[in-house]
Design a protein around this motif. Sequence first.
Motif, mmCIF file in Angstrom:
data_model
loop_
_atom_site.group_PDB
_atom_site.id
_atom_site.type_symbol
_atom_site.label_atom_id
_atom_site.label_comp_id
_atom_site.label_asym_id
_atom_site.label_seq_id
_atom_site.Cartn_x
_atom_site.Cartn_y
_atom_site.Cartn_z
ATOM 1 N N ALA A 37 0.834 -1.201 0.000
ATOM 2 C CA ALA A 37 0.000 0.000 0.000
ATOM 3 C C ALA A 37 0.868 1.251 0.000
ATOM 4 O O ALA A 37 0.541 2.259 -0.643
ATOM 5 N N ARG A 38 1.992 1.183 0.691
ATOM 6 C CA ARG A 38 2.889 2.351 0.748
ATOM 7 C C ARG A 38 3.651 2.538 -0.561
ATOM 8 O O ARG A 38 4.014 3.660 -0.915
ATOM 9 N N VAL A 39 3.915 1.450 -1.288
ATOM 10 C CA VAL A 39 4.491 1.591 -2.635
ATOM 11 C C VAL A 39 3.546 2.406 -3.508
ATOM 12 O O VAL A 39 3.960 3.325 -4.234
ATOM 13 N N VAL A 40 2.251 2.099 -3.430
ATOM 14 C CA VAL A 40 1.243 2.818 -4.219
ATOM 15 C C VAL A 40 1.166 4.277 -3.788
ATOM 16 O O VAL A 40 1.168 5.196 -4.623
ATOM 17 N N ALA A 41 1.128 4.520 -2.464
ATOM 18 C CA ALA A 41 1.001 5.892 -1.957
ATOM 19 C C ALA A 41 2.222 6.732 -2.313
ATOM 20 O O ALA A 41 2.103 7.913 -2.688
ATOM 21 N N GLU A 42 3.385 6.134 -2.208
ATOM 22 C CA GLU A 42 4.631 6.880 -2.444
ATOM 23 C C GLU A 42 4.805 7.259 -3.904
ATOM 24 O O GLU A 42 5.514 8.210 -4.226
ATOM 25 N N THR A 43 4.170 6.527 -4.799
ATOM 26 C CA THR A 43 4.336 6.786 -6.240
ATOM 27 C C THR A 43 3.099 7.443 -6.842
ATOM 28 O O THR A 43 2.832 7.313 -8.036
ATOM 29 N N ALA A 44 2.354 8.188 -6.013
ATOM 30 C CA ALA A 44 1.104 8.785 -6.486
ATOM 31 C C ALA A 44 1.315 9.748 -7.652
ATOM 32 O O ALA A 44 0.428 9.934 -8.478
ATOM 33 N N GLY A 45 2.479 10.377 -7.751
ATOM 34 C CA GLY A 45 2.727 11.319 -8.840
ATOM 35 C C GLY A 45 3.528 10.744 -9.987
ATOM 36 O O GLY A 45 4.115 11.492 -10.791
ATOM 37 N N LEU A 46 3.541 9.429 -10.115
ATOM 38 C CA LEU A 46 4.415 8.773 -11.085
ATOM 39 C C LEU A 46 3.996 8.977 -12.538
ATOM 40 O O LEU A 46 4.849 9.079 -13.429
ATOM 41 N N LEU A 47 2.711 9.037 -12.810
ATOM 42 C CA LEU A 47 2.219 8.968 -14.192
ATOM 43 C C LEU A 47 2.880 9.982 -15.131
ATOM 44 O O LEU A 47 3.359 9.581 -16.210
ATOM 45 N N PRO A 48 2.958 11.275 -14.801
ATOM 46 C CA PRO A 48 3.585 12.208 -15.745
ATOM 47 C C PRO A 48 5.052 11.884 -16.031
ATOM 48 O O PRO A 48 5.533 12.084 -17.152
ATOM 49 N N ARG A 49 5.766 11.357 -15.047
ATOM 50 C CA ARG A 49 7.180 11.015 -15.238
ATOM 51 C C ARG A 49 7.363 9.895 -16.254
ATOM 52 O O ARG A 49 8.402 9.806 -16.908
ATOM 53 N N LEU A 50 6.343 9.054 -16.391
ATOM 54 C CA LEU A 50 6.477 7.918 -17.285
ATOM 55 C C LEU A 50 6.475 8.309 -18.760
ATOM 56 O O LEU A 50 6.770 7.486 -19.624
ATOM 57 N N ARG A 51 6.187 9.577 -19.061
ATOM 58 C CA ARG A 51 6.332 10.054 -20.439
ATOM 59 C C ARG A 51 7.791 9.974 -20.894
ATOM 60 O O ARG A 51 8.077 9.950 -22.088
ATOM 61 N N GLU A 52 8.716 9.940 -19.921
ATOM 62 C CA GLU A 52 10.149 9.905 -20.234
ATOM 63 C C GLU A 52 10.671 8.479 -20.450
ATOM 64 O O GLU A 52 11.828 8.301 -20.844
ATOM 65 N N LEU A 53 9.828 7.488 -20.187
ATOM 66 C CA LEU A 53 10.292 6.098 -20.260
ATOM 67 C C LEU A 53 10.588 5.707 -21.704
ATOM 68 O O LEU A 53 9.767 5.911 -22.591
ATOM 69 N N ARG A 54 11.756 5.118 -21.917
ATOM 70 C CA ARG A 54 12.157 4.745 -23.270
ATOM 71 C C ARG A 54 12.081 3.240 -23.518
ATOM 72 O O ARG A 54 12.245 2.794 -24.652
ATOM 73 N N ALA A 55 11.862 2.464 -22.497
ATOM 74 C CA ALA A 55 11.732 1.020 -22.682
ATOM 75 C C ALA A 55 10.409 0.697 -23.384
ATOM 76 O O ALA A 55 9.423 1.435 -23.257
ATOM 77 N N GLU A 56 10.405 -0.411 -24.122
ATOM 78 C CA GLU A 56 9.147 -0.928 -24.658
ATOM 79 C C GLU A 56 8.341 -1.519 -23.502
ATOM 80 O O GLU A 56 8.905 -2.186 -22.628
ATOM 81 N N VAL A 57 7.040 -1.309 -23.504
ATOM 82 C CA VAL A 57 6.206 -1.770 -22.398
ATOM 83 C C VAL A 57 5.022 -2.577 -22.925
ATOM 84 O O VAL A 57 4.335 -2.146 -23.858
ATOM 85 N N LEU A 58 4.802 -3.725 -22.316
ATOM 86 C CA LEU A 58 3.585 -4.499 -22.541
ATOM 87 C C LEU A 58 2.693 -4.314 -21.330
ATOM 88 O O LEU A 58 3.078 -4.639 -20.199
ATOM 89 N N LEU A 59 1.503 -3.761 -21.543
ATOM 90 C CA LEU A 59 0.514 -3.577 -20.483
ATOM 91 C C LEU A 59 -0.456 -4.748 -20.525
ATOM 92 O O LEU A 59 -1.121 -4.966 -21.544
ATOM 93 N N LEU A 60 -0.515 -5.487 -19.433
ATOM 94 C CA LEU A 60 -1.372 -6.663 -19.367
ATOM 95 C C LEU A 60 -2.418 -6.489 -18.269
ATOM 96 O O LEU A 60 -2.124 -5.958 -17.191
ATOM 97 N N GLY A 61 -3.617 -6.990 -18.545
ATOM 98 C CA GLY A 61 -4.668 -6.970 -17.524
ATOM 99 C C GLY A 61 -5.803 -7.887 -17.907
ATOM 100 O O GLY A 61 -5.980 -8.233 -19.082
#
Length: 287
Positions: free
Chosen positions: A207-231
């Motif tokens: 739960a604290r991993v989730v809380a600590e990364t609450a502002g992560l989404l905008p930073r992920l625009r910088e990610l250069r790795a290929e990503v597979l989103l699964l759900g």
Amino acid sequence: MRNLKTVVEHVTSADGTAVAYRRLGDGPGLVLLHGAMQTGPSNIELARALAGSHTLYVPDRRGRGAGGPRRPGHRVRQDVEDVCALLDATGARDVAGVSSGAIIALLTALSRPDVRRVVAFEPPLDLDGSNDTGWLERFDREIAEGRTSAALVTGMLGTRMGSPVFRLMPRRLTERLTTTFVERQERNGTGEEPGFRELAPTINHDARVVAETAGLLPRLRELRAEVLLLGGSKSPAYLRKSLTALEGVLPDARRVVLRGLNHNATGNAAAGGKPEAVAREIAGFLS
């Protein structure tokens, strides 16, 4: 021929903590990070399904199983350092993560330009307060009082996991059913994997991993790795929304919906998982 022999090895993280991991398979390296209420063995059937084409490195994250201790002041940065130590020791450059482990996988790729590909299975990102952690105070109190079943119910309700039926039941009944399940699990044994009583306190960690990364989404625009989103198509709505949000910001991502499956999909078959179905998508992406 598949090399399914599993070897337990250790690597030392930046703060001196020993990180235990299981190695199996042949081929390019893939680090597989488990999620909440899990250890490495929780996804071992998924690892075996991928072991014909890859060498799998499956750690126990800190504070559970054979993982090293969570030190005072532990933050998600230490989780990332553990993965980095494993990447350095093995030469692996692909990372897969389940749930909270997927958040750690994405953070690792942000900090390591040499990570080529990431598989993110249903990371529970906090999107504008979508994952409230106000329930943690009650959870921590119940754990401290030794009321494991009550804490498990609090965690289940707080993280919106478990059957929707449980959310309609009187809490006392839900706790009674949880106690019965935990006691049956302890009688029957679970092999390498710790039981719910041992894993219960780790709900706080995730739960604290989730809380600590609450502002992560905008930073992920910088990610250069290929990503597979699964759900899974039957997973909770907030997890599907998290994948949609990621799909909108990641520069190089594709999304696959696993029809008829839910948040348990990566787990072993006995826990309701469909590891072969998940492995097919991961193997296709990595090839």
